[in-house]
Design an enzyme around this catalytic site. Sequence first.
Site, PDB file in Angstrom:
ATOM      1  N   CYS A   1       0.769  -1.240   0.000  1.00  9.69           N
ATOM      2  CA  CYS A   1       0.000   0.000   0.000  1.00  9.69           C
ATOM      3  C   CYS A   1       0.803   1.293   0.000  1.00  9.69           C
ATOM      4  O   CYS A   1       1.933   1.351   0.466  1.00  9.69           O
ATOM      5  CB  CYS A   1      -0.969   0.062   1.163  1.00  9.69           C
ATOM      6  SG  CYS A   1      -1.910  -1.432   1.375  1.00  9.69           S
TER       7      CYS A   1
ATOM      8  N   TYR B   1      14.291  -1.717  -2.426  1.00  8.58           N
ATOM      9  CA  TYR B   1      13.376  -2.151  -3.465  1.00  8.58           C
ATOM     10  C   TYR B   1      12.055  -1.378  -3.555  1.00  8.58           C
ATOM     11  O   TYR B   1      11.635  -0.987  -4.634  1.00  8.58           O
ATOM     12  CB  TYR B   1      13.092  -3.647  -3.277  1.00  8.58           C
ATOM     13  CG  TYR B   1      11.940  -4.197  -4.068  1.00  8.58           C
ATOM     14  CD1 TYR B   1      11.831  -3.970  -5.432  1.00  8.58           C
ATOM     15  CD2 TYR B   1      10.946  -4.953  -3.459  1.00  8.58           C
ATOM     16  CE1 TYR B   1      10.764  -4.470  -6.158  1.00  8.58           C
ATOM     17  CE2 TYR B   1       9.881  -5.459  -4.183  1.00  8.58           C
ATOM     18  CZ  TYR B   1       9.794  -5.210  -5.530  1.00  8.58           C
ATOM     19  OH  TYR B   1       8.755  -5.694  -6.242  1.00  8.58           O
TER      20      TYR B   1
END
Length: 508
Positions: A17, A262
């Site tokens: 999210c 990442y």
Amino acid sequence: MDLRPDSEDTDVLHEECGVFGVWAPGLDVARMTYFGLHALQHRGQESAGIAVGNGRTVLVRKDVGLVTQVFSDADLAAMPGHVAVGHVRYGTSGGEGWEGAQPHLSTIEDVIIALAHNGTLVNTDYLRHELVELGVPFRSEVDSEVAAKLIGYFTKKTHHLREGIASTMAMIEGAYAMVLVRENALYAFRDPNGIRPLVLGELPEGRGWVVASETCALDIVGARLVREVEPGEVLRISDDGVTSQFEYQAQTLRPCVFEQVYFARPDSLVGGRSVYSVRVKMGERLAAEAPVDADIVIGVPDSGLPPAEGYARAAGLPFGEGLIKNRYVARTFIQPTQELREMGVRLKLNALRDVVEGKRIVLVDDSIVRGTTMAQIVRMLRDAGASEVHVRINSPEVRFPCFYGIDTGTQEQLISASHTVEEVRERIGADSLAFLSVEGLLECVAPMDGYCCACFDGRYPVEVPPSLERHSFLPGQGPKNLSRHSPLAELRVDQMVDVLEMVADETA
Ligand code: SF4
């Protein structure tokens, strides 16, 4: 690695999210939130939602799909107001579909709030059960809805939303960066360890304020970064300006280190540093820690490219584009066989024969989860004529599951939890394999008081509850908990109300 095989044996880490909030009377806040969610789309592609406060009430629109699929021009035009929050979701905790989409609405007598959450709460089963017993209805199994309903419940009891948020923060545990809208104000708050990111920005000419998971979402609406929201801090933004308050629990900064490896977009800033330059530095460090004789360095697009650039620079090797990513593959169906799964990877990635044929390759990527995707990429490079493939990973071995908003499943699903580096090398078919050390990683990321590195070292900043521990760890490899449950988190919901009343009496 940005490949998303979306197969049953999912082999990538998934963000869970992105959140955005804006307070800007006189501006088109629904459309600004739409743009903000666009910038955060990489953090979740399953559903999107926007809630707008218009001075009288809160309007919500949310659905499954990408931001562009959920909102039409007409939808945005039908949401006038001066304050808004938005959410993009990659859902794992308790349900997919419309019910799992955020923001979650909670109605408290005549006050309506909508809450958007990034992270995962570890103790909501118990709290949900308590609320159901107290007659509070639920529409989903999602942890974020428990937080929304808890805020609603406590606000109803205390008649102050701020108290409702503070009491909820005292009871929920885990990782959360939350934004909440009511008809006339925006709230933003972060867990006491600051595990998931949240930044505050200001619009030009004093036209308003923005909060977002990443700075790239500030850039898209022209806001300037003011600062990060602090661990345990609650911001309230309204006609009265920005006010800040710290809640019950002690604050210890433990942000997720993987954001910089990442999850975050390379054009975002974390701790004042560009994520792109941090990733280049990781590659440079990796070259110093794990050099190898080779002809060319390539990266797995997209997040493996900056560290590959850094590795090549530090090693004095050429940097090339050996893998081409198809940017138009959003999601594939579950792949029932190994053959189809391999096709799933080829759908998203192809080797560039001109670049790799006859070469000794250094292949750089951000992480290895199960190892199946990496094995396919190595094979793809060999099929395209690479003479050697040396895999270099710009993060340490992922050996422990994450319970704070990243979907890493159980230890059983992590190849490095039960295999040595040499065994993993053999499994992926590489000529050599090396990971960046934890010390090396921490020297490259933005300097902070501390980081969560639990998926590498098993040291968890928030206690892993026994219910999760039982199913998630291999025998003899339990978590090292760096903190214990707060006694407040063990109270029953109605006992918390008594505590609040006592505190109110004492301060009256
Ligand atoms: S366990 Fe790993 S992925 Fe999860 S919050 Fe900590 S560093 Fe990030």
